[in-house]
Design a protein around this motif. Structure first.
Motif, PDB file in Angstrom:
ATOM      1  N   ILE A  25       0.825  -1.193   0.000  1.00 26.70           N
ATOM      2  CA  ILE A  25       0.000   0.000   0.000  1.00 26.70           C
ATOM      3  C   ILE A  25       0.868   1.255   0.000  1.00 26.70           C
ATOM      4  CG2 ILE A  25      -1.947  -1.133   1.122  1.00 26.70           C
ATOM      5  CD1 ILE A  25      -1.079   0.138   3.750  1.00 26.70           C
ATOM      6  N   GLN A  26       0.310   2.326  -0.525  1.00 24.03           N
ATOM      7  CA  GLN A  26       1.045   3.585  -0.626  1.00 24.03           C
ATOM      8  C   GLN A  26       0.244   4.694   0.046  1.00 24.03           C
ATOM      9  OE1 GLN A  26       4.138   3.869  -1.977  1.00 24.03           O
ATOM     10  NE2 GLN A  26       4.028   1.651  -2.167  1.00 24.03           N
ATOM     11  N   PRO A  27       0.901   5.545   0.821  1.00 22.60           N
ATOM     12  CA  PRO A  27       0.219   6.693   1.422  1.00 22.60           C
ATOM     13  C   PRO A  27      -0.447   7.541   0.340  1.00 22.60           C
ATOM     14  CG  PRO A  27       2.390   6.438   2.384  1.00 22.60           C
ATOM     15  CD  PRO A  27       2.314   5.483   1.219  1.00 22.60           C
ATOM     16  N   GLY A  28      -1.646   8.005   0.658  1.00 22.69           N
ATOM     17  CA  GLY A  28      -2.409   8.827  -0.283  1.00 22.69           C
ATOM     18  C   GLY A  28      -3.307   8.035  -1.205  1.00 22.69           C
ATOM     19  N   ASP A  29      -3.146   6.718  -1.266  1.00 31.38           N
ATOM     20  CA  ASP A  29      -3.974   5.875  -2.132  1.00 31.38           C
ATOM     21  C   ASP A  29      -5.215   5.390  -1.389  1.00 31.38           C
ATOM     22  OD1 ASP A  29      -2.260   6.106  -4.269  1.00 31.38           O
ATOM     23  OD2 ASP A  29      -1.331   4.134  -4.000  1.00 31.38           O
ATOM     24  N   GLU A  49      -3.207   7.033   4.960  1.00 30.43           N
ATOM     25  CA  GLU A  49      -2.723   8.364   5.309  1.00 30.43           C
ATOM     26  C   GLU A  49      -1.209   8.387   5.339  1.00 30.43           C
ATOM     27  OE1 GLU A  49      -4.746   8.894   9.076  1.00 30.43           O
ATOM     28  OE2 GLU A  49      -6.316  10.026   8.081  1.00 30.43           O
ATOM     29  N   ALA A  50      -0.666   9.530   5.005  1.00 31.41           N
ATOM     30  CA  ALA A  50       0.773   9.730   5.151  1.00 31.41           C
ATOM     31  C   ALA A  50       1.093   9.712   6.641  1.00 31.41           C
ATOM     32  CB  ALA A  50       1.180  11.070   4.534  1.00 31.41           C
ATOM     33  N   GLU A  51       2.266   9.246   6.998  1.00 28.57           N
ATOM     34  CA  GLU A  51       2.657   9.123   8.404  1.00 28.57           C
ATOM     35  C   GLU A  51       2.431  10.408   9.187  1.00 28.57           C
ATOM     36  OE1 GLU A  51       3.661   6.442  10.103  1.00 28.57           O
ATOM     37  OE2 GLU A  51       3.568   5.129   8.368  1.00 28.57           O
ATOM     38  N   GLU A  52       2.732  11.564   8.599  1.00 27.49           N
ATOM     39  CA  GLU A  52       2.588  12.819   9.343  1.00 27.49           C
ATOM     40  C   GLU A  52       1.127  13.189   9.579  1.00 27.49           C
ATOM     41  OE1 GLU A  52       3.132  13.769   4.951  1.00 27.49           O
ATOM     42  OE2 GLU A  52       4.234  12.584   6.418  1.00 27.49           O
ATOM     43  N   ALA A  54      -1.280  10.787  10.140  1.00 18.80           N
ATOM     44  CA  ALA A  54      -1.906   9.717  10.910  1.00 18.80           C
ATOM     45  C   ALA A  54      -2.187  10.193  12.335  1.00 18.80           C
ATOM     46  CB  ALA A  54      -1.010   8.490  10.928  1.00 18.80           C
ATOM     47  N   VAL A  55      -3.375   9.884  12.823  1.00 19.20           N
ATOM     48  CA  VAL A  55      -3.778  10.258  14.173  1.00 19.20           C
ATOM     49  C   VAL A  55      -3.500   9.092  15.106  1.00 19.20           C
ATOM     50  CG1 VAL A  55      -5.727  10.945  15.619  1.00 19.20           C
ATOM     51  CG2 VAL A  55      -5.574  11.755  13.250  1.00 19.20           C
ATOM     52  N   ALA A  56      -2.740   9.342  16.174  1.00 20.06           N
ATOM     53  CA  ALA A  56      -2.438   8.345  17.207  1.00 20.06           C
ATOM     54  C   ALA A  56      -1.930   7.033  16.597  1.00 20.06           C
ATOM     55  CB  ALA A  56      -3.666   8.104  18.070  1.00 20.06           C
ATOM     56  N   GLY A  57      -1.077   7.126  15.609  1.00 21.73           N
ATOM     57  CA  GLY A  57      -0.473   5.933  15.027  1.00 21.73           C
ATOM     58  C   GLY A  57      -1.339   5.225  14.002  1.00 21.73           C
ATOM     59  N   ARG A  58      -2.560   5.674  13.802  1.00 17.63           N
ATOM     60  CA  ARG A  58      -3.440   5.047  12.828  1.00 17.63           C
ATOM     61  C   ARG A  58      -3.033   5.490  11.436  1.00 17.63           C
ATOM     62  NH1 ARG A  58      -9.923   5.597  12.754  1.00 17.63           N
ATOM     63  NH2 ARG A  58     -10.311   3.938  11.275  1.00 17.63           N
ATOM     64  N   ARG A  59      -2.920   4.557  10.515  1.00 16.85           N
ATOM     65  CA  ARG A  59      -2.401   4.882   9.191  1.00 16.85           C
ATOM     66  C   ARG A  59      -3.448   4.861   8.098  1.00 16.85           C
ATOM     67  NH1 ARG A  59       1.853   0.962   7.894  1.00 16.85           N
ATOM     68  NH2 ARG A  59       1.772   2.077   5.937  1.00 16.85           N
ATOM     69  N   CYS A  60      -4.679   4.541   8.412  1.00 16.03           N
ATOM     70  CA  CYS A  60      -5.687   4.605   7.360  1.00 16.03           C
ATOM     71  C   CYS A  60      -6.997   5.135   7.925  1.00 16.03           C
ATOM     72  CB  CYS A  60      -5.867   3.267   6.664  1.00 16.03           C
ATOM     73  SG  CYS A  60      -6.645   2.004   7.631  1.00 16.03           S
ATOM     74  N   ARG A  61      -7.776   5.713   7.025  1.00 12.53           N
ATOM     75  CA  ARG A  61      -9.058   6.292   7.393  1.00 12.53           C
ATOM     76  C   ARG A  61     -10.121   5.603   6.557  1.00 12.53           C
ATOM     77  NH1 ARG A  61     -10.992  11.829   5.487  1.00 12.53           N
ATOM     78  NH2 ARG A  61      -8.972  11.764   4.482  1.00 12.53           N
ATOM     79  N   ILE A  62     -11.168   5.144   7.207  1.00 13.23           N
ATOM     80  CA  ILE A  62     -12.266   4.497   6.497  1.00 13.23           C
ATOM     81  C   ILE A  62     -13.158   5.579   5.911  1.00 13.23           C
ATOM     82  CG2 ILE A  62     -14.277   2.993   6.701  1.00 13.23           C
ATOM     83  CD1 ILE A  62     -12.778   1.560   8.995  1.00 13.23           C
TER      84      ILE A  62
END
Length: 177
Positions: A25-29, A49-52, A54-62
């Motif tokens: 997977i790629q950030p922004g996709d 989500e891009a690492e910067e 990400a909220v509280a270590g979460r890397r994806c948003r539904i």
């Protein structure tokens, strides 16, 4: 069916599934994620989500999600019912009741075989009576069974529902992998 409410334990499965493929997977996709379990199907569109961001270590948003009570067990049951049809038996038949657990396990194996082979068969022997149960399926017959039970249509409607929700949030199909 609507996706379960928060707190049911199923709301983060799409995130976990997406992140489970971290190397791909790629950030922004955005990705369309299928979590097809034993008893449920959950589909989601997730934004990595891009690492910067990400909220509280979460890397994806539904972005959108939906689920239904279609799962692997549903497919096993279709084969079980077709075995009854092929053998002219009822689920109240003593032989069927005796072997029901074994029949379901063999139906699951046949389902798995049909994912990579064009045919599957099962043969079961009742050790007490010597009676034999046999059933055969082609992949096309299995697809007919799923279509007849409206499983394929149900899955397609669920996909459409999720894609429409994502589109309403500004993410069109052409942006989803």
């Amino acid at each position: 069916l609507p996706f379960p409410a928060a707190g049911t334990g199923r709301e983060d499965e799409a995130s976990a599934a997406a992140l489970g493929y971290g190397a791909h997977i790629q950030p922004g996709d955005c990705y369309l994620v299928f979590d097809f379990g034993g008893g449920t199907l959950d589909i989601a569109v997730v934004l990595i989500e891009a690492e910067e961001n990400a909220v509280a270590g979460r890397r994806c948003r539904i972005l959108a999600k939906a689920g239904t009570d279609i799962g692997g067990i549903s497919l096993d049951q279709l084969l079980f019912q077709d075995l009854l049809h092929q053998t002219g038996r009822q689920d109240t038949d003593p032989l069927i009741q005796t072997l029901s657990g074994s029949i379901l396990a063999e139906c699951e194996d046949a389902k798995i075989q049909l994912t990579s082979k064009t045919e599957a068969a099962i043969t079961l022997l009742d050790p007490d009576t010597g009676q034999v149960l046999e059933a055969n399926w082609s992949r096309s017959r299995f697809e007919e069974l799923m279509d007849g039970a409206d499983l394929i249509g149900g899955i397609d409607r669920l996909i459409r529902q999720v894609l429409n929700r994502a589109r309403d949030r500004g993410y069109g199909e052409d942006q989803i992998k």
